[in-house]
Design an enzyme around this catalytic site. Structure first.
Site, PDB file in Angstrom:
ATOM      1  N   HIS A 189      -2.109  -1.812 -10.163  1.00 24.30           N
ATOM      2  CA  HIS A 189      -3.073  -1.270  -9.210  1.00 24.30           C
ATOM      3  C   HIS A 189      -4.325  -2.114  -9.261  1.00 24.30           C
ATOM      4  O   HIS A 189      -4.701  -2.583 -10.336  1.00 24.30           O
ATOM      5  CB  HIS A 189      -3.404   0.190  -9.567  1.00 24.30           C
ATOM      6  N   ASP A 195       2.920   5.798  -6.819  1.00 22.30           N
ATOM      7  CA  ASP A 195       4.163   5.665  -6.050  1.00 22.30           C
ATOM      8  C   ASP A 195       5.408   5.570  -6.919  1.00 22.30           C
ATOM      9  O   ASP A 195       6.518   5.602  -6.403  1.00 22.30           O
ATOM     10  CB  ASP A 195       4.090   4.432  -5.150  1.00 22.30           C
ATOM     11  N   HIS A 220       0.877  -1.183   0.000  1.00 28.11           N
ATOM     12  CA  HIS A 220       0.000   0.000   0.000  1.00 28.11           C
ATOM     13  C   HIS A 220       0.907   1.223   0.000  1.00 28.11           C
ATOM     14  O   HIS A 220       1.660   1.442  -0.930  1.00 28.11           O
ATOM     15  CB  HIS A 220      -0.923  -0.103   1.218  1.00 28.11           C
TER      16      HIS A 220
HETATM   17  N1  CMC Z   1       5.119  -6.426 -10.847  1.00 25.30           N
HETATM   18  C1  CMC Z   1       5.019  -7.597 -11.497  1.00 25.30           C
HETATM   19  N2  CMC Z   1       3.877  -8.274 -11.652  1.00 25.30           N
HETATM   20  C2  CMC Z   1       2.778  -7.747 -11.128  1.00 25.30           C
HETATM   21  C3  CMC Z   1       2.801  -6.517 -10.428  1.00 25.30           C
HETATM   22  C4  CMC Z   1       4.028  -5.852 -10.311  1.00 25.30           C
HETATM   23  N3  CMC Z   1       4.104  -4.697  -9.685  1.00 25.30           N
HETATM   24  N4  CMC Z   1       1.562  -6.222 -10.009  1.00 25.30           N
HETATM   25  C5  CMC Z   1       0.782  -7.235 -10.405  1.00 25.30           C
HETATM   26  N5  CMC Z   1       1.520  -8.154 -11.087  1.00 25.30           N
HETATM   27  C6  CMC Z   1       1.019  -9.360 -11.751  1.00 25.30           C
HETATM   28  C7  CMC Z   1       0.733 -10.450 -10.740  1.00 25.30           C
HETATM   29  O1  CMC Z   1       1.858 -11.271 -10.544  1.00 25.30           O
HETATM   30  C8  CMC Z   1      -0.411 -11.177 -11.410  1.00 25.30           C
HETATM   31  O2  CMC Z   1       0.122 -11.973 -12.437  1.00 25.30           O
HETATM   32  P1  CMC Z   1      -0.486 -13.440 -12.743  1.00 25.30           P
HETATM   33  O3  CMC Z   1      -1.877 -13.159 -13.229  1.00 25.30           O
HETATM   34  O4  CMC Z   1       0.425 -14.027 -13.753  1.00 25.30           O
HETATM   35  O5  CMC Z   1      -0.486 -14.157 -11.425  1.00 25.30           O
HETATM   36  C9  CMC Z   1      -1.213 -10.075 -12.081  1.00 25.30           C
HETATM   37  O6  CMC Z   1      -0.246  -9.043 -12.342  1.00 25.30           O
HETATM   38  C10 CMC Z   1      -2.336  -9.527 -11.218  1.00 25.30           C
HETATM   39  O7  CMC Z   1      -1.774  -9.095  -9.954  1.00 25.30           O
HETATM   40  P2  CMC Z   1      -2.480  -9.186  -8.559  1.00 25.30           P
HETATM   41  O8  CMC Z   1      -1.434  -9.315  -7.506  1.00 25.30           O
HETATM   42  O9  CMC Z   1      -3.542 -10.251  -8.624  1.00 25.30           O
HETATM   43  O10 CMC Z   1      -3.193  -7.778  -8.506  1.00 25.30           O
HETATM   44  P3  CMC Z   1      -3.785  -7.086  -7.213  1.00 25.30           P
HETATM   45  O11 CMC Z   1      -4.889  -6.223  -7.689  1.00 25.30           O
HETATM   46  O12 CMC Z   1      -4.105  -8.089  -6.153  1.00 25.30           O
HETATM   47  O13 CMC Z   1      -2.559  -6.221  -6.678  1.00 25.30           O
HETATM   48  C11 CMC Z   1      -1.080  -4.433  -6.279  1.00 25.30           C
HETATM   49  C12 CMC Z   1      -2.460  -4.844  -6.829  1.00 25.30           C
HETATM   50  C13 CMC Z   1      -0.992  -2.887  -6.285  1.00 25.30           C
HETATM   51  C14 CMC Z   1      -0.956  -4.918  -4.823  1.00 25.30           C
HETATM   52  C15 CMC Z   1       0.014  -5.054  -7.160  1.00 25.30           C
HETATM   53  O14 CMC Z   1      -0.099  -4.579  -8.489  1.00 25.30           O
HETATM   54  C16 CMC Z   1       1.416  -4.796  -6.613  1.00 25.30           C
HETATM   55  O15 CMC Z   1       1.892  -5.565  -5.771  1.00 25.30           O
HETATM   56  N6  CMC Z   1       2.121  -3.713  -7.108  1.00 25.30           N
HETATM   57  C17 CMC Z   1       3.410  -3.354  -6.559  1.00 25.30           C
HETATM   58  C18 CMC Z   1       3.198  -2.608  -5.248  1.00 25.30           C
HETATM   59  C19 CMC Z   1       2.718  -1.188  -5.472  1.00 25.30           C
HETATM   60  O16 CMC Z   1       3.210  -0.466  -6.318  1.00 25.30           O
HETATM   61  N7  CMC Z   1       1.708  -0.794  -4.669  1.00 25.30           N
HETATM   62  C20 CMC Z   1       1.196   0.576  -4.684  1.00 25.30           C
HETATM   63  C21 CMC Z   1      -0.228   0.622  -5.118  1.00 25.30           C
HETATM   64  S1  CMC Z   1      -0.716   2.311  -5.505  1.00 25.30           S
HETATM   65  C22 CMC Z   1      -0.707   3.123  -3.989  1.00 25.30           C
HETATM   66  C23 CMC Z   1      -1.815   2.724  -3.132  1.00 25.30           C
HETATM   67  O17 CMC Z   1      -2.978   2.976  -3.493  1.00 25.30           O
HETATM   68  O18 CMC Z   1      -1.553   2.184  -2.051  1.00 25.30           O
END
Ligand code: CMC
Length: 431
Positions: free
Chosen positions: A308, A364, A269
């Protein structure tokens, strides 16, 4: 006459059909709970870890269209607010639901300015932390402690008392945030300067040394103010959900907001901007970018600052931040890590892995570079996010407190453990 705004569900276990009303593109989970319900059996539950498709509230605070990359506070596009408003006006808008008149703004600014001081015992509490305490831990504890200084805050049904706590929280967050920064540096805490604007005063409490009055560069103060605006709310994100969930027990707002700070602290987050900067520092040069991207694609790590839950397009805040980045670098000089970030973005936006998963830079990705240029260590980045997010948390908390449909948050579970085991006392098990 048939009503098309319904969903017909046929339970193939019994052959029974149910007609479930649809309103605002949603069905009520409680209506689904009638499916298969008998005198002895619970009806159907919805299994939704991470609430990926569950609306927990009606809200009039923030609108997001993740596919189109739209973000609006109370109906106003984020681009216009970032360009022409200021953080305190945006805070007023979020809390009150409409823009202030001149008189309302002056009163609001006066109230916030005159509540920036904290009780001296809060200062002693902050000074009790170790020199290497993470500022987010200090901020969370400081905000939680405020509930003991204002016990009337428990009267959450009283609008005047609620208003006073809202003012105090928005006013005191920069003080606690700045002191958590000074603590790590072993520097004396700086008291608020009520002659400065909200953001200038924060910079003064962070960086003032022996000069009688501290006057920050207006371009830096403006850039930080814009960053606060960009972070001010983001509908039902993890920390807002924490504020609402904890607030649903009718606890005081200091306790609810400290839960929000705890949630924001996590690397998925608000902690992501800190993680981005550490990632950029580790990659170091653009030559190392392709190998890093390969590691991400193999699932060895994540490209922090990308992706995101809601935006499946460029995060509109990330676009505005690149502009703030240019303004800050004009004053401070360009960070050598900027070109690493730009190369990462360029490759990722063309790479099938990121394109097919709709992973774009989020808020971020560039904010950490600005914060670093402003002389903040990475541990402070999430504190800045928390200060910006406070009006949003409070607007959402107010909405919750006044919403007759809200109940104490209490999700269901699908139990997967053992049942009915016979307990054998330790004296027999260990014999
Ligand atoms: N790098 C590489 N792969 C990714 C990333 C990433 N940053 N984000 C998602 N993926 C992949 C993930 O591995 C999955 O692939 P597969 O379908 O092959 O398993 C697919 O994309 C979907 O990801 P998810 O984890 O199911 O998506 P989510 O909606 O649960 O997670 C997230 C959202 C923001 C937690 C995630 O994108 C992430 O971990 N990003 C990096 C951390 C980050 O930048 N967070 C800040 C968010 S913005 C500020 C805020 O609002 O807090």
């Amino acid at each position: 006459m048939t009503n098309n705004e319904t969903l017909t569900v046929r339970d193939n276990r019994t052959g029974q059909e149910y007609e479930i009303p649809i309103a605002d593109g949603a069905i009520r989970a409680s209506d689904l709970g009638k499916v298969g319900q008998t005198a002895d059996e619970h009806g159907l539950a919805v299994y939704d870890p991470g609430f990926t498709n569950t609306a927990s509230t009606r809200s009039a605070v923030t609108f997001i269209d993740g596919d189109k990359g739209i973000l609006e506070y109370r109906g106003y596009p984020i681009e216009q607010l970032a360009e022409s408003s200021n953080f305190l006006e945006v805070a007023y808008l979020l809390i009150h639901g409409s823009l202030p008149t001149k008189e309302q703004f002056d009163t609001w600014e006066h109230e916030i300015t005159y509540h920036t001081f904290v009780h001296e015992n809060v200062r002693s509490l902050m000074q009790g932390f170790r020199y290497d305490a993470h500022p987010m831990g200090m901020l969370r504890s400081g905000v939680g402690a405020l509930s003991t200084f204002y016990p009337e805050a428990r009267e959450i049904k009283d609008p005047a008392i609620r208003h006073q706590q809202i003012v105090r929280l928005i006013a005191k967050m920069p003080t606690l945030g700045a002191w958590s920064f000074r603590n790590a540096q072993g520097k004396p805490y700086v008291y608020p300067d009520n002659d400065l604007s909200y953001t200038e005063n924060f910079l003064s409490m962070l960086f003032k040394m022996s000069e009688p009055a501290y006057q920050p560069d207006p371009r830096l103060a403006k850039a930080l103010d814009v960053l606060f605006i960009l972070h001010a709310d983001h509908e039902q994100n993890c920390s807002t959900n924490a504020v609402r969930s904890v607030g649903s027990s009718q606890v005081d707002p200091y306790s609810a907001v400290s839960a929000g700070i705890a949630a924001l602290y996590g690397p998925l987050h608000g902690g992501a901007n800190e993680a981005v900067l550490r990632m950029l520092a580790r990659i170091k040069t653009i030559e190392n970018v392709p190998a890093f991207i390969e590691g991400v694609k193999k699932g060895e790590e994540r490209l922090m600052g990308f992706g995101h839950r809601v935006y499946k397009n460029y995060d509109p805040r990330a676009k505005l931040i690149t502009k703030a980045c240019d303004d800050v670098f004009e004053v401070t000089g360009v960070s050598p890590l900027l070109e690493v970030a730009q190369e990462l973005e360029k490759i990722a936006l063309e790479d099938e892995y990121f394109v097919s998963r709709k992973l774009y830079p989020n808020v971020d990705f560039y904010s950490g570079l600005i914060y670093e240029a402003l002389q903040f260590p990475p541990e402070m980045f999430t504190v800045l996010f928390a200060i910006g997010r406070t009006p949003g948390w409070l607007a959402q908390w107010l909405e919750l407190v006044d919403d007759p449909e809200q109940k104490i948050a209490r999700p269901k579970q699908i139990y997967t453990g053992d049942r009915g085991l016979d307990f054998v006392p330790a004296s027999q098990r260990w014999a």
